[in-house]
Write a protein that holds these residues in place. Structure first.
Motif, PDB file in Angstrom:
ATOM      1  N   HIS A 161       0.571  -1.144   0.255  1.00 57.68           N
ATOM      2  CA  HIS A 161      -0.201   0.157  -0.131  1.00 57.68           C
ATOM      3  C   HIS A 161       1.139   0.582   0.188  1.00 57.68           C
ATOM      4  O   HIS A 161       0.441   2.235  -0.440  1.00 57.68           O
ATOM      5  N   ASN A 164       2.852   1.695  -3.720  1.00 56.43           N
ATOM      6  CA  ASN A 164       1.545   1.787  -4.477  1.00 56.43           C
ATOM      7  C   ASN A 164       1.132   3.530  -4.534  1.00 56.43           C
ATOM      8  O   ASN A 164       1.204   4.270  -5.664  1.00 56.43           O
ATOM      9  N   THR A 165       1.290   3.406  -3.173  1.00 54.38           N
ATOM     10  CA  THR A 165       0.554   4.985  -3.128  1.00 54.38           C
ATOM     11  C   THR A 165       1.566   6.260  -3.231  1.00 54.38           C
ATOM     12  O   THR A 165       1.199   6.752  -3.734  1.00 54.38           O
ATOM     13  N   SER A 166       2.581   5.445  -3.029  1.00 49.75           N
ATOM     14  CA  SER A 166       3.955   6.778  -2.998  1.00 49.75           C
ATOM     15  C   SER A 166       4.586   6.719  -4.157  1.00 49.75           C
ATOM     16  O   SER A 166       4.682   7.890  -5.070  1.00 49.75           O
ATOM     17  N   LYS A 168       2.399   6.854  -7.252  1.00 48.94           N
ATOM     18  CA  LYS A 168       1.088   7.767  -7.909  1.00 48.94           C
ATOM     19  C   LYS A 168       1.567   9.059  -7.821  1.00 48.94           C
ATOM     20  O   LYS A 168       1.885   9.916  -8.400  1.00 48.94           O
ATOM     21  N   LEU A 169       2.138   9.130  -6.245  1.00 54.59           N
ATOM     22  CA  LEU A 169       2.223  10.686  -5.664  1.00 54.59           C
ATOM     23  C   LEU A 169       3.395  11.410  -6.521  1.00 54.59           C
ATOM     24  O   LEU A 169       3.487  12.474  -6.657  1.00 54.59           O
ATOM     25  N   TYR A 206       6.222  11.340   2.586  1.00 51.89           N
ATOM     26  CA  TYR A 206       5.334  12.062   2.302  1.00 51.89           C
ATOM     27  C   TYR A 206       4.340  11.700   3.323  1.00 51.89           C
ATOM     28  O   TYR A 206       2.798  11.915   2.603  1.00 51.89           O
ATOM     29  N   PHE A 208       2.714  10.326   5.181  1.00 54.60           N
ATOM     30  CA  PHE A 208       2.127   9.539   5.896  1.00 54.60           C
ATOM     31  C   PHE A 208       2.015   9.256   7.187  1.00 54.60           C
ATOM     32  O   PHE A 208       0.715   8.198   7.711  1.00 54.60           O
ATOM     33  N   GLN A 276      -6.635   8.356   8.420  1.00 54.31           N
ATOM     34  CA  GLN A 276      -5.658   9.156   7.856  1.00 54.31           C
ATOM     35  C   GLN A 276      -4.098   8.302   7.856  1.00 54.31           C
ATOM     36  O   GLN A 276      -3.124   8.987   7.865  1.00 54.31           O
ATOM     37  N   GLY A 278      -1.841   6.889   6.482  1.00 59.71           N
ATOM     38  CA  GLY A 278      -0.830   5.910   5.546  1.00 59.71           C
ATOM     39  C   GLY A 278      -0.146   4.436   5.363  1.00 59.71           C
ATOM     40  O   GLY A 278       0.171   4.395   4.585  1.00 59.71           O
ATOM     41  N   SER A 281      -4.142   0.517   4.184  1.00 60.85           N
ATOM     42  CA  SER A 281      -5.262   0.868   2.614  1.00 60.85           C
ATOM     43  C   SER A 281      -6.327   0.543   3.329  1.00 60.85           C
ATOM     44  O   SER A 281      -6.565  -0.042   4.641  1.00 60.85           O
TER      45      SER A 281
END
Length: 325
Positions: A161, A164-166, A168-169, A206, A208, A276, A278, A281
């Motif tokens: 998670h 993958n999230t990082s 995209k950012l 980021y 998280f 929130q 991070g 998921s």
């Protein structure tokens, strides 16, 4: 100790056996005493009130943040709160520490004995969630409630998670340094120290672990900690993660099935997570909610990985609600 018992069995003289038994007893007490002396711990509140033990994150963590901000507040609500730093971490310095789950369980058992407790509730934060879960499944008779507070429970899902999230950012921000770092991380062995370390570095990059919108309460709580003696004793053992990965085989685990089985052992299971946070998921939180049951799963908005600091009053209310059930 097993070798000493073999010697005892071969002694024929009764007096020698009695003397040898006393020797073994004293040796055992000295060993327990030396372990207790290595472990930093402190109790808040009145003994006899429901006991709560806080198990901190890591490896390389300590309980100073929780102790310096929240332990006394929980005690005022009628709980006997015990904080400690695991052996080889924080204020429990020990050059011989192995940093394994087995060692952590030994110390938790020692702590329960040291404070004269028969049954406790455990607050397992972050990595402490894994420590608490494994301890509870091995010692269900000693645990009334297990409360996961942003506790890890499916590590690889968290790593996936985060990455993958990082990714995209990083693509959105055209952050080439992080894109390269993520590519490198994905080439690592998923059970390696570097895989974990650098994944969390990306998460930190980021934000998280930070609450989205600091409130006046959270600012006050953080400032209180920063200006306290606890902040000054925020000791980190940089060797702790390396020792953990060298000495422990269970370095990347999923404990969902273990958590399900705890319910069969009559352990009350609850959870408190920041919406929130991070590290997790939405699917992970949904899976955990199914395991605990909706009424035992607490989420806090505008809150990340440290609910007891981000939203202290809501955290205290959540713990009290759980303990009163």
């Amino acid at each position: 100790m097993s070798n000493l018992l073999l010697v005892f069995q071969y002694l024929s003289n009764l007096k020698l056996k009695i003397a040898f038994f006393l020797f073994i007893t004293v040796l055992s007490l000295k060993t327990e005493s030396s372990i207790a002396q290595q472990i930093y711990s402190k109790a808040y509140g009145q003994k006899g009130n429901p006991a709560l033990i806080y198990v901190h994150g890591g490896p390389r963590g300590n309980s100073t943040l929780f102790e310096g901000t929240t332990a006394a507040g929980l005690a005022k609500r009628g709980y006997y709160v015990i904080v400690y730093d695991r052996r080889g971490e924080g204020r429990s310095a020990d050059p011989n520490a192995k940093l394994t789950f087995e060692e952590a369980a030994l110390d938790l058992n020692g702590l329960i004995k040291q404070y004269g407790l028969k049954k406790v509730s455990i607050l397992g934060h972050s990595f402490g969630g894994l420590v608490s879960t494994l301890f509870t499944t091995a010692n269900p008779e000693k645990v009334e409630r297990l409360i996961l507070v942003g506790g890890l429970f499916s590590q690889q899902e968290s790593y996936d998670h985060i990455l993958n999230t990082s990714l995209k950012l990083a693509e959105q921000k055209k952050d080439t340094a992080i894109l390269h770092k993520i590519s490198t991380i994905k080439s690592f062995d998923k059970k390696s120290e570097q895989y974990r370390k650098q994944t969390y570095e990306v998460a930190s990059h980021y934000g998280f672990f930070k609450m989205p919108r600091p409130t006046e309460e959270s600012k006050r709580v953080n400032e209180q900690y920063e200006n306290s003696s606890f902040s000054k004793s925020n000791i980190r053992n940089d060797k702790a993660p390396t020792l953990f990965y060298e000495n422990e085989s269970r370095v990347n685990i999923d404990t969902k099935s273990i958590l399900k089985n705890l319910l069969n052992k009559k352990v009350k299971l609850s959870a408190i997570y920041g919406l929130q946070d991070g590290v997790f998921s939405n699917k992970q939180l949904s899976d955990l909610k199914i395991i605990t049951g909706a009424s035992n799963f607490y989420t806090i908005d505008n809150c990340s990985h440290y609910p007891f600091v981000d939203q202290q009053e809501k955290f205290l209310n959540s713990v009290a609600d759980i303990m009163n059930k």
